[in-house]
Design a protein around this motif. Structure first.
Motif, mmCIF file in Angstrom:
data_model
loop_
_atom_site.group_PDB
_atom_site.id
_atom_site.type_symbol
_atom_site.label_atom_id
_atom_site.label_comp_id
_atom_site.label_asym_id
_atom_site.label_seq_id
_atom_site.Cartn_x
_atom_site.Cartn_y
_atom_site.Cartn_z
ATOM 1 N N LEU A 7 62.652 35.538 59.742
ATOM 2 C CA LEU A 7 62.402 36.678 58.857
ATOM 3 C C LEU A 7 61.766 37.844 59.611
ATOM 4 C CD1 LEU A 7 62.662 37.336 55.778
ATOM 5 C CD2 LEU A 7 60.308 36.534 55.527
ATOM 6 N N GLN A 8 61.372 37.607 60.859
ATOM 7 C CA GLN A 8 60.716 38.600 61.715
ATOM 8 C C GLN A 8 59.381 39.068 61.129
ATOM 9 O OE1 GLN A 8 63.593 41.688 62.595
ATOM 10 N NE2 GLN A 8 64.701 40.373 64.014
ATOM 11 N N ALA A 9 58.657 38.100 60.567
ATOM 12 C CA ALA A 9 57.336 38.410 60.041
ATOM 13 C C ALA A 9 56.323 38.518 61.175
ATOM 14 C CB ALA A 9 56.911 37.328 59.050
ATOM 15 N N ASP A 10 55.236 39.186 60.892
ATOM 16 C CA ASP A 10 54.107 39.277 61.817
ATOM 17 C C ASP A 10 53.220 38.064 61.538
ATOM 18 O OD1 ASP A 10 51.856 39.827 63.278
ATOM 19 O OD2 ASP A 10 51.319 41.654 62.197
ATOM 20 N N THR A 11 53.463 36.965 62.289
ATOM 21 C CA THR A 11 52.804 35.693 62.016
ATOM 22 C C THR A 11 51.646 35.476 62.976
ATOM 23 O OG1 THR A 11 54.902 34.771 61.239
ATOM 24 C CG2 THR A 11 53.159 33.215 61.790
ATOM 25 N N ARG A 12 50.495 35.140 62.420
ATOM 26 C CA ARG A 12 49.290 34.927 63.222
ATOM 27 C C ARG A 12 48.753 33.529 62.954
ATOM 28 N NH1 ARG A 12 46.787 40.290 63.498
ATOM 29 N NH2 ARG A 12 48.457 41.814 63.352
ATOM 30 N N LEU A 13 48.526 32.767 64.020
ATOM 31 C CA LEU A 13 47.851 31.479 63.919
ATOM 32 C C LEU A 13 46.351 31.750 64.024
ATOM 33 C CD1 LEU A 13 50.108 29.244 66.199
ATOM 34 C CD2 LEU A 13 50.346 29.766 63.761
ATOM 35 N N LYS A 26 52.767 40.365 56.903
ATOM 36 C CA LYS A 26 51.672 39.894 57.748
ATOM 37 C C LYS A 26 51.225 38.532 57.208
ATOM 38 C CE LYS A 26 49.176 43.225 59.047
ATOM 39 N NZ LYS A 26 48.205 44.351 59.026
ATOM 40 N N ILE A 27 51.432 37.493 58.009
ATOM 41 C CA ILE A 27 51.191 36.130 57.554
ATOM 42 C C ILE A 27 50.113 35.480 58.414
ATOM 43 C CG2 ILE A 27 52.223 33.857 57.162
ATOM 44 C CD1 ILE A 27 54.921 35.249 56.807
ATOM 45 N N GLY A 28 49.029 35.063 57.784
ATOM 46 C CA GLY A 28 47.964 34.344 58.467
ATOM 47 C C GLY A 28 48.105 32.860 58.200
ATOM 48 N N THR A 85 38.787 38.183 63.875
ATOM 49 C CA THR A 85 39.797 39.191 64.207
ATOM 50 C C THR A 85 40.996 39.187 63.264
ATOM 51 O OG1 THR A 85 40.975 37.728 65.756
ATOM 52 C CG2 THR A 85 39.166 39.063 66.642
ATOM 53 N N CYS A 86 41.131 38.153 62.447
ATOM 54 C CA CYS A 86 42.259 38.106 61.514
ATOM 55 C C CYS A 86 42.170 39.277 60.537
ATOM 56 C CB CYS A 86 42.243 36.791 60.743
ATOM 57 S SG CYS A 86 43.590 36.634 59.537
ATOM 58 N N PRO A 87 43.277 39.977 60.296
ATOM 59 C CA PRO A 87 43.231 41.112 59.366
ATOM 60 C C PRO A 87 42.681 40.703 57.998
ATOM 61 C CG PRO A 87 45.326 41.054 60.530
ATOM 62 C CD PRO A 87 44.617 39.791 60.889
ATOM 63 N N ALA A 88 41.924 41.589 57.411
ATOM 64 C CA ALA A 88 41.352 41.313 56.091
ATOM 65 C C ALA A 88 42.426 41.296 55.015
ATOM 66 C CB ALA A 88 40.286 42.355 55.759
ATOM 67 N N LEU A 99 46.139 40.398 54.147
ATOM 68 C CA LEU A 99 47.326 39.636 54.536
ATOM 69 C C LEU A 99 48.346 39.641 53.404
ATOM 70 C CD1 LEU A 99 45.584 36.475 56.049
ATOM 71 C CD2 LEU A 99 46.765 38.254 57.357
ATOM 72 N N ASP A 100 49.613 39.644 53.780
ATOM 73 C CA ASP A 100 50.632 39.427 52.762
ATOM 74 C C ASP A 100 50.640 37.967 52.326
ATOM 75 O OD1 ASP A 100 52.166 42.017 52.443
ATOM 76 O OD2 ASP A 100 52.244 41.777 54.613
ATOM 77 N N VAL A 101 50.402 37.078 53.297
ATOM 78 C CA VAL A 101 50.433 35.645 53.004
ATOM 79 C C VAL A 101 49.279 34.952 53.722
ATOM 80 C CG1 VAL A 101 51.758 33.489 53.162
ATOM 81 C CG2 VAL A 101 52.952 35.663 52.799
ATOM 82 N N LEU A 102 48.520 34.169 52.971
ATOM 83 C CA LEU A 102 47.581 33.208 53.557
ATOM 84 C C LEU A 102 48.221 31.838 53.407
ATOM 85 C CD1 LEU A 102 44.782 32.308 54.666
ATOM 86 C CD2 LEU A 102 44.079 32.063 52.269
ATOM 87 N N PHE A 103 48.305 31.107 54.512
ATOM 88 C CA PHE A 103 48.967 29.797 54.499
ATOM 89 C C PHE A 103 48.059 28.740 55.109
ATOM 90 C CE2 PHE A 103 51.308 26.567 56.901
ATOM 91 C CZ PHE A 103 52.015 25.958 55.865
ATOM 92 N N VAL A 104 47.990 27.576 54.443
ATOM 93 C CA VAL A 104 47.197 26.452 54.939
ATOM 94 C C VAL A 104 48.089 25.210 55.000
ATOM 95 C CG1 VAL A 104 45.140 25.024 54.614
ATOM 96 C CG2 VAL A 104 45.115 27.420 53.876
ATOM 97 N N PRO A 105 48.271 24.631 56.186
ATOM 98 C CA PRO A 105 49.035 23.394 56.310
ATOM 99 C C PRO A 105 48.167 22.185 55.957
ATOM 100 C CG PRO A 105 48.259 24.055 58.461
ATOM 101 C CD PRO A 105 47.775 25.113 57.494
#
Length: 259
Positions: A59-65, A35-37, A89-92, A94-100
């Motif tokens: 990778l077929q991850a569950d990716t959320r913008l 689960k990637i936010g 609404t973003c899940p509390a 996450l496997d990954v938190l990502f910031v561009p």
């Protein structure tokens, strides 16, 4: 079907149910999708997001913008993105938190209490806390790089120690569960590195081959060391006002974090 046949069929139902359960138990269960936010924000650099996102998609991850709302967000190239999750609404977990990155947008995020609060809360629980380019300034402003080695775009990476990080000037820096990458194109390197952690190295290699990531740049100008002092000085002069603004926000974050 007569009454006798119907009775036989009813009697067979428990046996059939047992067979189905046994077959289901024998089948290997699929691991849950990571689960990637991925934070999006006005002024971000689209390539910072799309490079890693391409890897995560394969990778077929569950990716959320994720952003404050679902209204279109303008990027550096004029292509708008819309979030499919908000801060609420973003899940509390996450496997990954990502910031561009995207320096102007990153500076705005550094001074935005809502953004910093969201990044801090999800980063505190995430399995991996990650960024590309100036996204690491946002992580640092949220206190998430304090005591970690990290990097950023070359013209602002020296600001990271102000906010408690240890600067390591490499393309991708991995320190425990923190993965940060340099400017723009390093996002693909980062994505493949993280794919190896989320899955395995063979999977990451297959993805690299699928996207034919075999860079051979036409010029040796992709770093200050290769580009030389004249070209580096020109870039710094052109970006001087934004770099100064980033330094100001880093100093304010330093004070807020008590460093």
């Amino acid at each position: 079907m007569n009454r006798r046949e119907f009775g036989v069929a009813l009697g067979a139902l428990p046996l059939l149910s047992s067979v189905v359960q046994a077959v289901s138990a024998a089948e290997p269960s699929q691991p849950p999708k990571p689960k990637i936010g991925m934070l999006i924000y006005p002024g971000m650099i689209l390539q910072d997001l799309v490079g890693p996102q391409t890897v995560f998609s394969i990778l077929q991850a569950d990716t959320r913008l994720v952003w404050k709302d679902k209204n279109p967000v303008a990027t550096d190239v004029g292509i708008a993105l819309s979030a499919n999750d908000t801060f609420d609404t973003c899940p509390a977990e996450l496997d990954v938190l990502f910031v561009p990155g995207g320096l102007g947008g990153s500076i705005a995020c550094m001074k935005d209490a809502d953004v910093i609060g969201f990044v801090e809360s999800r980063g505190a629980r995430a399995r991996y806390v990650t960024s590309v380019c100036t996204g690491s300034l946002v992580l640092a402003a949220a206190g998430l790089l304090r005591g970690y080695q990290a990097t950023s775009h070359w013209y602002v990476r020296d600001l990271l120690p102000l906010m408690g990080a240890t600067l390591k000037a490499e393309r991708v820096v991995e320190d425990r569960n923190r993965l940060t990458a340099g400017g723009v194109t390093s996002g693909i390197d980062f994505g493949l590195t993280l794919a190896a952690r989320l899955a395995d190295e063979d999977t990451a290699r297959r993805i690299q081959l699928l996207i034919e990531y075999d860079p051979k740049p036409p010029f040796a100008a992709g770093s200050p060391e290769d580009a030389g002092p004249a070209l580096t000085r020109d870039i710094l002069q052109r970006r001087a006002p934004l770099i100064a603004s980033a330094r100001k926000e880093a100093e304010m974050a330093k004070e807020r974090l008590g460093i």
